[in-house]
Design a protein around this motif. Sequence first.
Motif: not given
Length: 113
Positions: A1-17
């Motif tokens: 799992m790359s840090v780029e994958d973590a960034i995508k999950v975090a961005q999705r987390h904020y976007d879903l709000l």
Amino acid sequence: MSVEDAIKVAQRHYDLLQQDDIKKWAETLTKSNKEGALNQVWGNSPDYWWKTGRHYYEEYGVYYTFDRVAEQREGYCKLFFKRHNRDGSLRGSPVPIHLVIEDGEWRVEQASY
């Protein structure tokens, strides 16, 4: 799992709000946090994150963009995201979000709004 994958999950987390779908948003969380979010237990951190994030979005149009990787090690990373007002101006300092690998996927362990 790359840090780029973590960034995508975090961005999705904020976007879903912004989409006001707590079930999809909760999918970005660790198992223990997900349970707390879906049960909406008052005083529980995920419940607070959801309510605070929704309030900032509804009241000020706050949205988040990736800023930087602060820390990365096996199975963990700490990222910072910039908060923006509806007009694109910055709202305070960047906020941290902590992710861990759980069942082979990046999941949010601790979030800030």
